[in-house]
Design a protein around this motif. Sequence first.
Motif, short mmCIF file in Angstrom:
data_model
loop_
_atom_site.label_atom_id
_atom_site.label_comp_id
_atom_site.label_asym_id
_atom_site.label_seq_id
_atom_site.Cartn_x
_atom_site.Cartn_y
_atom_site.Cartn_z
N SER A 1 13.89 -9.65 -3.65
CA SER A 1 13.80 -8.94 -2.36
C SER A 1 13.49 -7.47 -2.56
O SER A 1 12.69 -6.88 -1.81
CB SER A 1 15.11 -9.11 -1.58
N ALA B 1 10.18 -5.51 -1.31
CA ALA B 1 10.30 -4.28 -0.52
C ALA B 1 9.51 -3.15 -1.15
O ALA B 1 8.82 -2.37 -0.45
CB ALA B 1 11.77 -3.89 -0.38
N ALA B 2 9.57 -3.03 -2.48
CA ALA B 2 8.81 -1.98 -3.18
C ALA B 2 7.31 -2.19 -3.00
O ALA B 2 6.57 -1.24 -2.72
CB ALA B 2 9.18 -1.97 -4.66
N VAL C 1 5.72 -3.91 -0.63
CA VAL C 1 5.31 -3.70 0.77
C VAL C 1 5.31 -2.22 1.11
O VAL C 1 4.38 -1.70 1.76
CB VAL C 1 6.24 -4.49 1.72
N GLY C 2 6.36 -1.51 0.69
CA GLY C 2 6.44 -0.09 1.00
C GLY C 2 5.30 0.71 0.40
O GLY C 2 4.66 1.54 1.08
N ILE C 3 5.01 0.47 -0.88
CA ILE C 3 3.93 1.20 -1.55
C ILE C 3 2.58 0.81 -0.96
O ILE C 3 1.69 1.65 -0.80
CB ILE C 3 3.98 0.94 -3.07
N ILE D 1 1.97 -0.27 2.16
CA ILE D 1 1.83 0.34 3.49
C ILE D 1 1.48 1.81 3.37
O ILE D 1 0.61 2.33 4.10
CB ILE D 1 3.12 0.14 4.31
N ALA D 2 2.16 2.50 2.45
CA ALA D 2 1.84 3.91 2.24
C ALA D 2 0.38 4.07 1.79
O ALA D 2 -0.31 5.00 2.22
CB ALA D 2 2.78 4.50 1.20
N SER E 1 -5.28 -0.20 0.48
CA SER E 1 -5.70 1.20 0.64
C SER E 1 -7.19 1.28 0.98
O SER E 1 -7.62 2.16 1.73
CB SER E 1 -5.41 1.98 -0.65
#
Length: 370
Positions: free
Chosen positions: A12, A16-17, A19-21, A23-24, A105
């Motif tokens: 998990s 999360a890492a 998805v977060g990276i 999205i950024a 990106s």
Amino acid sequence: MAALQTTPPSVSAAIAALVGIAIAGGLLGAIGSVVVRRLRNPVGKYRLLYAAVLFPYTLLAYAVFALTGVGAAFLTALPAAPDLVTGILTDFVTFLAAGSVWIISYLPTVRGIRDVRDVDLATGTSIWKMTRYVIGLSALLSVVLIPLQVGSIESSPLALAIGLAALVLGMLYAAPWLITVLRSTSTPTGGTADRVERLCDRASLNVRDVRILDTESEETANTLVRGPPNYRRLFVTSTFLDTFDDETATALLAIEAGQLRTHVFEVRVGTVLVAGISLIASVIGIGPRWPLLGLALGVILVGFWLVRRRVRAADEYAADQVGRMATADALTEYADLHSLEPTRRRFPNPLSIKVAFGDRIDRLRTANNL
């Protein structure tokens, strides 16, 4: 590489890492695209956005994934396997995670490129080609890094850097075969083969064989020669052959031949590798830090200066083959096709590895009028 990882996070946390990276990265690409479209010469600025912003961000994402063990975390649900197999799979998943960051990106920029170049570039087609490339490259890098899994090279960071440099050089020399795996290519036949051979002869470009890259939707008219000295393979895009007449195509191939003779590509790669190894050695504390930093900067300044000189020398070689005005006109047509505004610099940028396009054209035209 697997040995660089710490204790892997939970699945998990790894998701999360990622998805977060990602999205950024998507936000970075979207904001960058909005800014670039408002600037002068947006096509050139898009290239700068990819090379100076999105690609470094992808490398940073890979470093984060490798150091935190994200790749290993995604494999925890699989049955136990030998260390070598686990290491290869971990590398593959880590590269694939970083590649997905690059794709997300890159996604917001496709529409911008389509608008500023006025080309029929379908987003789905573009992303599919990029996804295929990322998957293939991830698998390839995982296989290439096998020696690092079975050897003791990882015990020394400097030896690791040198080992990676050797692998990079090996991949560059194997590029004639690797590109055919990662990209859609075809062998020219019939009249097309005769025309390419005739163009190469007129440009004094000596290659062993030719492959055509399918770039219909992208409308990019490029040429690329890769391979060791005894096996040079020319890659030419379908748009290049369809769009340019024989005079323009010959001039552009003559520039490619000039860059081969002046070793532009080798100097570029050598500069980046030597500077990168010096920088790594400085950061990890192997040797005196400031002298190594100075060496890295000095190599960059001297290497980039040499590259710019050799690019100009390649233009001169092409001018000798087909004429100065023909070479200048070919560069102008190339810029027009790609919606590039030929930029000019009053003073050369010491940190630029390229010569401004407008300066190259002006130099050819001005010398012709002397």
